[in-house]
Design a protein around this motif. Sequence first.
Motif: not given
Length: 344
Positions: A170-194
């Motif tokens: 996830v490139h960019g951790c504003g509102g949509v990026g943080l949403s993507a982090v949370m959703i991807a984690t809930a889907l069982g993915a491993r997340v790297v955020a920048t």
Amino acid sequence: MRAVQYSHYGVAPALVEVDQPTCPADGMLVAVRATGVCRSDWHAWQGHDPVALPHIPGHEFAGIVAEVGPEVTRPLVGERVTVPFACGCGRCALCRGGNAQVCQQQTQPGFTIPGSFAELVAVHAADLNAVPLPASIDFVTAASLGCRFATAYRALTAHGRVRAGEWVAVHGCGGVGLSAVMIATALGARVVATDLSTAALTRAGELGAEVVLTSDADSVSAHVTEVTDGGAHVSVDAVGHQSTALASVNGLRPRGRHVQVGLLFGPDSTPPLPMDRIVAKELEIYGSHGMAASGYPPLLELIASGAVHPELLVTSVIGLDEAGSALAAMSEPATEAGITVVRT
């Protein structure tokens, strides 16, 4: 009614009295209970995404249906609802096929028509665009879904096709990026955020990111490739800049999927994509433009189940009289990572 309005690009939005909107024949008036403050509203206010002036911003909202037009067939008056930011016309082949988010006759409160920084907002094609809210989801949480969370959800599920165990960058951790982090984690993915912001990266870690990287590193894509042992399976540009779009593509492993969520304006709208890499690695490139009303039920079920908690992304709840200042504050670097919601 009371509404926040600006008459010129870049001039401070003000709380004013304006006429109530007229209910469209096929639409509804929603009494706004909560509305998000989104960077897309800021882009319109800056003139990057031109709107008719004077203008009322706001496109992420939830409230109670106050009135419907004579062409509406659903019994909506009194219902608690939210709506997608891109409201399809309800008549064309795209809408009939479930793809109202790319309807060529779509209306967008806050952009093509007056928005939700107001006590009432008009919505067209209510039969198509009204999304009933479960009793367990409050108005502030529902408003936080409107653009950022719903967009991230569809980007990851429809385009990214994220599976458990895959790496998601996830490139960019504003509102949509943080949403993507949370959703991807809930889907069982491993997340790297920048991100450039230490506060944003800290928040991403709290929401489930396994690895956080400062995006001003010499080569963030090389760092992503290293920590994911060959590149991300799915990568999202949640910023909307040439550099983040390229970093997202370059950090993918073979057969990886890049999803462009961040809006690209001006010179950034045509980034020089590395087509040699895209061909050699058979990469997939997607644009993602929100989510149609028909896509909301599984997202709402996910929230109701407790698998994701979008309310955790809301860091500030303010009054309508503070909405203009909150929008203007987006011109400065963020001091906290999260979403501001206006309660009316």
